[in-house]
Design an enzyme around this catalytic site. Structure first.
Site, mmCIF file in Angstrom:
data_model
loop_
_atom_site.group_PDB
_atom_site.id
_atom_site.type_symbol
_atom_site.label_atom_id
_atom_site.label_comp_id
_atom_site.label_asym_id
_atom_site.label_seq_id
_atom_site.Cartn_x
_atom_site.Cartn_y
_atom_site.Cartn_z
ATOM 1 N N GLY A 292 0.822 -1.205 0.000
ATOM 2 C CA GLY A 292 0.000 0.000 0.000
ATOM 3 C C GLY A 292 0.852 1.249 0.000
ATOM 4 O O GLY A 292 2.001 1.237 -0.439
ATOM 5 N N SER A 293 0.305 2.313 0.535
ATOM 6 C CA SER A 293 0.967 3.612 0.499
ATOM 7 C C SER A 293 1.941 3.775 1.666
ATOM 8 O O SER A 293 1.776 3.144 2.722
ATOM 9 C CB SER A 293 -0.077 4.726 0.563
ATOM 10 O OG SER A 293 -0.695 4.750 1.848
ATOM 11 N N PRO A 294 2.957 4.636 1.512
ATOM 12 C CA PRO A 294 3.887 4.898 2.623
ATOM 13 C C PRO A 294 3.205 5.391 3.899
ATOM 14 O O PRO A 294 3.571 4.926 4.994
ATOM 15 C CB PRO A 294 4.835 5.947 2.032
ATOM 16 C CG PRO A 294 4.842 5.664 0.568
ATOM 17 C CD PRO A 294 3.425 5.263 0.255
ATOM 18 N N CYS B 142 1.923 0.642 -8.647
ATOM 19 C CA CYS B 142 2.984 1.135 -7.764
ATOM 20 C C CYS B 142 4.310 1.310 -8.495
ATOM 21 O O CYS B 142 5.136 2.148 -8.094
ATOM 22 C CB CYS B 142 3.160 0.207 -6.565
ATOM 23 S SG CYS B 142 3.606 -1.487 -6.982
ATOM 24 N N VAL C 37 0.239 4.688 5.160
ATOM 25 C CA VAL C 37 -0.382 3.551 5.844
ATOM 26 C C VAL C 37 0.689 2.544 6.270
ATOM 27 O O VAL C 37 0.574 1.896 7.310
ATOM 28 C CB VAL C 37 -1.453 2.881 4.955
ATOM 29 C CG1 VAL C 37 -2.092 1.702 5.689
ATOM 30 C CG2 VAL C 37 -2.516 3.895 4.549
ATOM 31 N N GLY C 38 1.762 2.435 5.476
ATOM 32 C CA GLY C 38 2.876 1.570 5.853
ATOM 33 C C GLY C 38 3.454 1.951 7.199
ATOM 34 O O GLY C 38 3.851 1.088 8.001
ATOM 35 N N GLU D 290 5.577 -3.367 1.066
ATOM 36 C CA GLU D 290 5.696 -3.016 -0.348
ATOM 37 C C GLU D 290 4.909 -1.724 -0.549
ATOM 38 O O GLU D 290 3.687 -1.737 -0.593
ATOM 39 C CB GLU D 290 5.182 -4.138 -1.241
ATOM 40 C CG GLU D 290 6.081 -5.362 -1.211
ATOM 41 C CD GLU D 290 5.794 -6.336 -2.337
ATOM 42 O OE1 GLU D 290 4.812 -6.126 -3.072
ATOM 43 O OE2 GLU D 290 6.553 -7.305 -2.479
#
Length: 477
Positions: free
Chosen positions: A197-199, A253, A201-202, A219
């Site tokens: 997902g997105s940075p 991505c 949310v990471g 990822e």
């Protein structure tokens, strides 16, 4: 009432987690043939249900079935075949040579499953980015709880049906729902979390994992650049950039987020790029909105985000070279190429994740490299150049999760290459053997012989003799 719903959900999640936890030992000690059997069942289900996967993807994205086969299904079947063909070799203990300080010992590395794993999968490639990590987790001998994206309701429902038809809940189970389900799952002490997902949310996932010291594979994404030098084959550069950027409506991505083009060739490149976009995604003079080869933005929220980003860039001086329009009701957004975007704009600082491609001009290669290095390390970097010196220089002077030379994005489909980001764009690697390792504990095992050993001569008490021996040993290094 909401408290009762939350309590019921937490109870259900904990029940399934503990159910899988109780099965960890059985999975760890079973034979590899059981893992292979599960992978073969998964393969059979996918092959038998291709049409249902096509229909679900069309309902969520209006995506062409050939595109679904080529990206979503091919990737997963390739991962399954690779795992089945190589699992015996991957899982076999690896002998390790002893250094001079460990003469007499025998050592090996054994691979054991991590345990109960959580896969949080995204919406942009909802089938392959869920089932791909599942293949690696099963190959390594784990049990898995899956939480797919709530944005792609049709694919998520099909994934749930797939899991229930193939696996025992003690091995794999799936929970649908929104972010509340993810948040509650992240409170559980999993043995490994695989998130795509997105940075932003990471960071939330990593923070939650830290509470239990749970290992993670992240990822993420970021602004993956493409550098097109004066020596590039422009037709190839334009065609391959167009495919990688506008397939899946730019919701990829590893799509090139912006292109850096030598000023001497930028006009020619832009012209070829626009021609290739038209040739690839329309035919017989039809519009992009009517084309069956061009899919849709996943939901209204993301459509609005992209339109706002585009409008802001134009207000700040950006010039639309191609496209720019859209239809919110149908979530259609025309493939868009834009130049002169200010470096301080959102478009040049946030991941676009949609069908907008900024073209940035550079005079010298130094400028392009400096611009890439000013931003967080990207998931991928693409180089279009026929000069080896240019290729090597860009690779040497930049950092990214992966690199393609004269190509875009297809390294993701190469199951013998490790796939993943670095820092802001992710951590850990996946696919093939590297995916197997991500879901395995590499356990070192050392066996010592009887009697005198190479290390016992240094046991206390420390005498003049042991001091001389140590002096001699240190000179070896």
């Amino acid at each position: 009432m909401q408290t009762l719903v939350d309590s019921s959900l937490e109870t259900a999640l904990m029940k399934e987690f503990l159910h899988q936890k109780s099965n960890v030992k059985a999975l760890k000690t079973e034979g590899l043939k059981n893992r292979i059997h599960r992978l073969k069942k998964l393969r059979t289900w996918i092959q038998a249900n291709r049409r249902r996967i096509h229909e679900a993807m069309y309902a969520d994205f209006r995506k062409h079935p050939v595109e679904v086969d080529g990206i979503e299904i091919f990737h997963v079947l390739s991962e399954i075949k690779t795992a089945i063909d190589n699992l015996d070799r991957w899982a076999s203990p690896k002998k390790v040579d002893a250094p001079v300080t460990m003469l007499g010992t025998k050592s090996r590395i054994e691979y054991e499953p991590r345990g109960v794993c959580l896969i949080l999968s995204p919406w942009n490639y909802p089938f392959s980015l869920c089932v791909g990590p599942l293949v690696s987790a099963l190959a390594a001998g784990n049990s898995v709880i899956i939480k797919p994206s709530e944005f792609t309701v049709h694919v998520s429902a099909l994934l749930k049906k797939m899991v229930s038809e193939i696996f025992e809940p003690s091995v794999v189970t799936l929970f649908e729902g929104g972010s509340d389900v993810s948040q509650k799952l992240l409170k559980l002490p999993f043995d490994h979390i695989f998130f795509t997902g997105s940075p932003p949310v990471g960071k939330i996932v990593m923070k939650a994992a830290a509470e239990h010291l749970t290992s993670v594979t992240l990822e993420l994404g970021g602004k993956s650049p493409s550098i097109i030098t004066g020596s590039a084959s422009l037709r190839d550069a334009a065609r391959r950039t167009a495919v990688a950027k506008f397939v899946n409506n730019g919701q990829t991505c590893v799509a090139p987020d912006y292109v850096l083009v030598d000023e001497k060739i930028v006009d020619r490149f832009n012209s070829l790029l626009i021609d290739q976009i038209k040739n690839l995604f329309t035919e017989h003079g039809e519009t992009f909105e009517r084309s069956e080869h061009y899919c849709r933005i996943v939901n209204g929220k993301n459509f609005e985000r992209l339109q706002a980003m585009l409008q802001e860039a134009v207000a700040q001086g950006g010039k639309i070279i191609f496209g720019g329009d859209g239809n919110q009701e149908s979530r259609f957004m025309h493939p868009t190429v834009i130049s002169d975007v200010p470096p301080t704009s959102r478009m040049m600082n946030e991941e676009i994740f949609g069908p907008i491609l900024p073209v940035v001009v550079f005079k010298e290669l130094d400028e392009a490299i400096a611009l890439v290095n000013q931003k967080p390390k990207p998931l991928a970097l693409y180089i279009f150049s026929e000069k080896k010196t240019e290729q090597q220089r860009i690779i040497r002077e930049t950092t990214s999760g992966g690199v393609c030379i004269n190509e875009c994005g297809i390294h993701f489909l190469h199951h013998n290459l490790p796939f993943g980001g670095v820092n802001h764009s992710g951590m850990g690697k996946s696919h093939g053997y590297h995916g197997f390792l991500a879901f395995s504990n590499e356990k070192p095992v050392l066996k010592q012989r009887k009697g005198l050993t190479s290390v016992s001569v240094f046991y206390p008490p420390y005498t003049a003799r042991s001091k001389k021996l140590m002096e001699w040993f240190l000179r070896l290094f």
